[in-house]
Design a protein around this motif. Structure first.
Motif, PDB file in Angstrom:
ATOM      1  N   MET A 168     -20.418  69.559  52.640  1.00  0.00           N
ATOM      2  CA  MET A 168     -21.750  68.965  52.610  1.00  0.00           C
ATOM      3  C   MET A 168     -22.279  68.778  54.027  1.00  0.00           C
ATOM      4  O   MET A 168     -23.461  69.039  54.305  1.00  0.00           O
ATOM      5  CB  MET A 168     -21.708  67.624  51.876  1.00  0.00           C
ATOM      6  CG  MET A 168     -23.078  66.976  51.722  1.00  0.00           C
ATOM      7  SD  MET A 168     -24.208  67.989  50.739  1.00  0.00           S
ATOM      8  CE  MET A 168     -25.760  67.176  51.066  1.00  0.00           C
ATOM      9  N   LEU A 214     -19.180  57.788  50.284  1.00  0.00           N
ATOM     10  CA  LEU A 214     -20.108  57.987  49.175  1.00  0.00           C
ATOM     11  C   LEU A 214     -19.368  58.158  47.850  1.00  0.00           C
ATOM     12  O   LEU A 214     -18.286  58.747  47.793  1.00  0.00           O
ATOM     13  CB  LEU A 214     -20.967  59.231  49.422  1.00  0.00           C
ATOM     14  CG  LEU A 214     -22.267  59.038  50.210  1.00  0.00           C
ATOM     15  CD1 LEU A 214     -22.968  60.372  50.371  1.00  0.00           C
ATOM     16  CD2 LEU A 214     -23.189  58.057  49.500  1.00  0.00           C
ATOM     17  N   LEU A 271     -15.785  61.454  47.055  1.00  0.00           N
ATOM     18  CA  LEU A 271     -15.796  62.820  47.571  1.00  0.00           C
ATOM     19  C   LEU A 271     -14.460  63.142  48.218  1.00  0.00           C
ATOM     20  O   LEU A 271     -13.907  62.326  48.965  1.00  0.00           O
ATOM     21  CB  LEU A 271     -16.907  62.998  48.611  1.00  0.00           C
ATOM     22  CG  LEU A 271     -18.349  62.764  48.160  1.00  0.00           C
ATOM     23  CD1 LEU A 271     -19.295  63.025  49.318  1.00  0.00           C
ATOM     24  CD2 LEU A 271     -18.700  63.652  46.988  1.00  0.00           C
ATOM     25  N   LYS A 317     -28.967  63.777  46.021  1.00  0.00           N
ATOM     26  CA  LYS A 317     -29.025  62.423  46.571  1.00  0.00           C
ATOM     27  C   LYS A 317     -29.484  62.463  48.030  1.00  0.00           C
ATOM     28  O   LYS A 317     -30.340  61.680  48.454  1.00  0.00           O
ATOM     29  CB  LYS A 317     -27.638  61.773  46.461  1.00  0.00           C
ATOM     30  CG  LYS A 317     -27.640  60.257  46.492  1.00  0.00           C
ATOM     31  CD  LYS A 317     -26.239  59.734  46.234  1.00  0.00           C
ATOM     32  CE  LYS A 317     -26.230  58.221  46.090  1.00  0.00           C
ATOM     33  NZ  LYS A 317     -26.898  57.765  44.858  1.00  0.00           N
ATOM     34  N   TYR A 318     -28.915  63.385  48.794  1.00  0.00           N
ATOM     35  CA  TYR A 318     -29.303  63.518  50.198  1.00  0.00           C
ATOM     36  C   TYR A 318     -30.736  64.035  50.333  1.00  0.00           C
ATOM     37  O   TYR A 318     -31.493  63.593  51.203  1.00  0.00           O
ATOM     38  CB  TYR A 318     -28.333  64.445  50.939  1.00  0.00           C
ATOM     39  CG  TYR A 318     -27.345  63.683  51.780  1.00  0.00           C
ATOM     40  CD1 TYR A 318     -27.629  63.343  53.094  1.00  0.00           C
ATOM     41  CD2 TYR A 318     -26.135  63.264  51.242  1.00  0.00           C
ATOM     42  CE1 TYR A 318     -26.731  62.618  53.855  1.00  0.00           C
ATOM     43  CE2 TYR A 318     -25.219  62.542  51.991  1.00  0.00           C
ATOM     44  CZ  TYR A 318     -25.530  62.223  53.305  1.00  0.00           C
ATOM     45  OH  TYR A 318     -24.647  61.495  54.057  1.00  0.00           O
ATOM     46  N   MET A 328     -20.692  59.688  54.831  1.00  0.00           N
ATOM     47  CA  MET A 328     -20.347  60.676  53.810  1.00  0.00           C
ATOM     48  C   MET A 328     -18.996  60.371  53.169  1.00  0.00           C
ATOM     49  O   MET A 328     -18.819  60.514  51.951  1.00  0.00           O
ATOM     50  CB  MET A 328     -20.321  62.069  54.446  1.00  0.00           C
ATOM     51  CG  MET A 328     -20.145  63.205  53.468  1.00  0.00           C
ATOM     52  SD  MET A 328     -21.691  63.699  52.708  1.00  0.00           S
ATOM     53  CE  MET A 328     -22.568  64.358  54.122  1.00  0.00           C
ATOM     54  N   LEU A 388     -24.653  65.433  44.760  1.00  0.00           N
ATOM     55  CA  LEU A 388     -24.592  64.932  46.134  1.00  0.00           C
ATOM     56  C   LEU A 388     -25.761  65.475  46.959  1.00  0.00           C
ATOM     57  O   LEU A 388     -26.415  64.736  47.707  1.00  0.00           O
ATOM     58  CB  LEU A 388     -23.258  65.344  46.768  1.00  0.00           C
ATOM     59  CG  LEU A 388     -23.082  65.011  48.257  1.00  0.00           C
ATOM     60  CD1 LEU A 388     -23.132  63.506  48.480  1.00  0.00           C
ATOM     61  CD2 LEU A 388     -21.765  65.598  48.773  1.00  0.00           C
ATOM     62  N   ILE A 399     -20.378  59.382  43.749  1.00  0.00           N
ATOM     63  CA  ILE A 399     -21.368  59.937  42.830  1.00  0.00           C
ATOM     64  C   ILE A 399     -20.868  59.698  41.409  1.00  0.00           C
ATOM     65  O   ILE A 399     -19.841  60.254  41.001  1.00  0.00           O
ATOM     66  CB  ILE A 399     -21.574  61.452  43.068  1.00  0.00           C
ATOM     67  CG1 ILE A 399     -21.910  61.730  44.533  1.00  0.00           C
ATOM     68  CG2 ILE A 399     -22.656  61.982  42.139  1.00  0.00           C
ATOM     69  CD1 ILE A 399     -23.217  61.151  44.994  1.00  0.00           C
TER      70      ILE A 399
END
Length: 575
Positions: A502, A487, A494, A534-535, A484, A531, A489
């Motif tokens: 998240m 990551l 993040l 995406k997950y 995480m 986000l 985006i």
């Protein structure tokens, strides 16, 4: 009958369906059985108008949506693992009883032609699993038995209707063995092709529309579209509907949003509930008229004697057919140890090839999934055998339904220019056999299931299985997306706070279904939404892969899908 009378009749029928469903929950008696008895009782008073159920209304109006609804909820893995039993029970154990019943009835009653007798056998051969599955769901029948019953009832109507069509052709004097065999092959293959194409096109159309209301409207037309296209090609409309339903259900999670699927599921639940119960009420309402017609052409002694003979033959052949099918599954399970040894050797060679980079990555991934699926199939055969208790339930679940009566009424009034003098008697025999199976088997099946004391998985075991699957999905998503904290985006990293929220959101989903969204600053809401999407995509891909492998139960997959759907429903709450 004027419009007002039709409305009153339908409203009264719907109220009867609701009353029966409510009474079923209290009494434990299957609602279809209650409605059948209510219909029979209501068929004799003179102030209630006679009801003549148009067979085309049942076969082309009621049957397609009922089959489509069941097929779209049928996991492909269950069909694959029980394919041998389903094919045997839905094809061989429809054609064979039709021939045996035809031969015996013709032998005992020579005035009944062999073709007409086989037509009788064809219409009483297929079971209707509506009552059995409703009882089984309520009393905790093992999932594999439910899958076999539902799978059998999906395809046996097609076998029966093709056999009936062949018998009617012989009755008209135009029978040819080669033509009959060719028609059967064409009806099956063309039905599969039509269903596959319709299922694919409908799924693509619904994905393109991307609107739950419009998408559900397309879904509503699908069963009749597949049915009528296939029938116009002289193929099996029933098979086309079933295949289209399986394709649409299988592709729904990958191509449709949770809202699309929820709208459709609600629609089909309501439609199926009304139709599958209403037909039993209509079935009962016809008995007085059928008795009157049979009395005008034949002594009722023939009707009772023929009904007893047919019922006895169906009972014996059902037990024999299930015994053969179960013996086949046990033989396959007995060979599973050798299969597992060969699989272990294959897996070892595969791992060596991967370590030496002898296989391309995409091919290695595909082979890995195939090996995992084979391993899960072998483990399934070993861990969930069909026992003697299960075989007894499958044998005792041989109820016949409204398709039997509707198919019987498609028997022509004339053949080769001559009237079929025993037609009404044959229809009444089919009706009495269907009623007898519903009352005898349906009335005693709940007590039988309770007496056999099937043990469903405990709540803690089911919870652990869901937790294990969700953990596996999360591991796959992390492996695909990375940690995480790393990551990005759309080029944006993040913040630690956003990553923590998240992680908290995912942890909440892992524990239980939830739509709740954490409080997010206005400037970060779009990023947080992307986000989550995406997950969610990564988790859904992982769930689809696990579902194809089939290492978990259908109930566990349903629970996991429910959590992902609620996760998706909550995406827009924080925007």
């Amino acid at each position: 009958m004027c419009v007002v009378h039709i409305f009153v009749f339908l409203a009264a029928g719907l109220m009867a369906v609701i009353f029966a469903a409510k009474s079923s929950a209290r009494t434990g008696i299957a609602a279809p059985l209650l409605l059948l008895c209510l219909g029979i009782a209501a068929s004799f008073p003179s102030f209630i108008p006679d009801v003549e159920l148009d067979p085309e209304l049942v076969l082309a109006g009621f049957l397609p949506p009922l089959l489509f609804s069941t097929a779209s909820n049928m996991p492909v893995v269950d069909l694959r693992r029980n394919a041998g039993m389903i094919i045997w029970l839905s094809m061989a154990m429809v054609v064979l009883p039709a021939i045996v019943i035809g031969a015996v009835i013709h032998l005992v009653f020579p005035e009944i032609s062999i073709a007409l007798a086989i037509a009788l056998g064809a219409v009483v051969a297929p079971i209707d699993a509506v009552a059995a599955t409703s009882i089984g769901k309520r009393l905790g029948l093992p999932p594999r038995l439910m899958a076999v019953l539902e799978g059998e009832s999906l395809f046996n109507d097609a076998s029966a209707l093709v056999t009936l069509r062949t018998a009617l052709a012989a009755l008209a004097g135009s029978f040819s063995l080669w033509e009959a065999a060719g028609s059967f092959v064409w009806a099956t293959v063309a039905g599969i092709v039509v269903g596959f194409i319709v299922g694919q096109l409908v799924t693509k159309a619904r994905r393109w529309l991307a609107d739950p209301v419009l998408s559900t409207s397309i879904a509503l037309l699908t069963p009749w579209t597949a049915f009528f296209i296939a029938e116009e090609m002289e193929a099996s409309g029933v098979i086309a509907v079933v295949v289209a339903g399986v394709i649409c259900g299988h592709k729904a999670t990958k191509h449709l949003s949770a809202a699309d699927r929820n709208y459709s599921a609600t629609m089909w639940t309501v439609i199926s509930f009304i139709l599958e119960h209403l037909v039993f009420l209509l079935m009962g309402l016809q008995i007085a008229d059928l008795f009157h017609r049979a009395q005008t052409e034949h002594n009722l002694d023939f009707v009772w004697q023929a009904s007893i003979i047919v019922f006895a033959l169906l009972l014996v052949m059902r037990f024999g057919g299930v015994a053969v099918a179960v013996a086949g599954t046990r033989l396959s399970a007995a060979r599973s140890h050798r299969k597992m040894q060969r699989l272990d050797a294959t897996t070892s060679r595969f791992n060596d090839a991967v370590e030496q980079n002898l296989i391309e990555s995409w091919r290695a991934e595909k082979l890995q999934r195939r090996l995992e699926r084979t391993s899960a199939d072998i483990e399934f055969a070993q861990s969930t055998p069909i026992t003697r208790r299960g075989a007894l339930v499958l044998s005792w679940a041989g109820m016949r339904g409204v398709v039997t009566l509707a198919a019987a009424q498609t028997i022509s009034v004339t053949a080769a220019g001559e009237p079929i003098v025993h037609r009404s008697s044959i229809i009444l025999v089919a009706f009495l056999v269907a009623v007898a199976t519903l009352i005898v088997f349906g009335g005693t099946l709940p007590a039988l299931i309770r007496a056999l004391k099937f043990s469903p998985p405990s709540a803690s075991t089911s919870k652990q299985e869901v937790s294990g699957l969700m953990t596996s999905l999360l591991d796959s998503a992390v492996a695909q997306l990375g940690p995480m904290s790393e990551l990005e985006i759309d080029g944006r990293s993040l913040s630690p706070e956003l990553a923590k929220k998240m992680e908290s959101r995912i942890e909440m989903m892992m524990r239980s279904p939830a739509r709740n969204q954490p409080s997010i600053a206005q400037s970060d809401r779009e990023l947080f939404h992307d986000l989550q999407e995406k997950y969610l995509d990564a988790l859904q891909d992982a769930l689809d892969r696990e579902r194809a492998i089939g290492a978990y139960s259908a109930k566990t997959f349903h629970a996991a899908q429910r959590r992902l759907d609620l996760f998706e429903d909550g995406l827009d709450m924080g925007r």
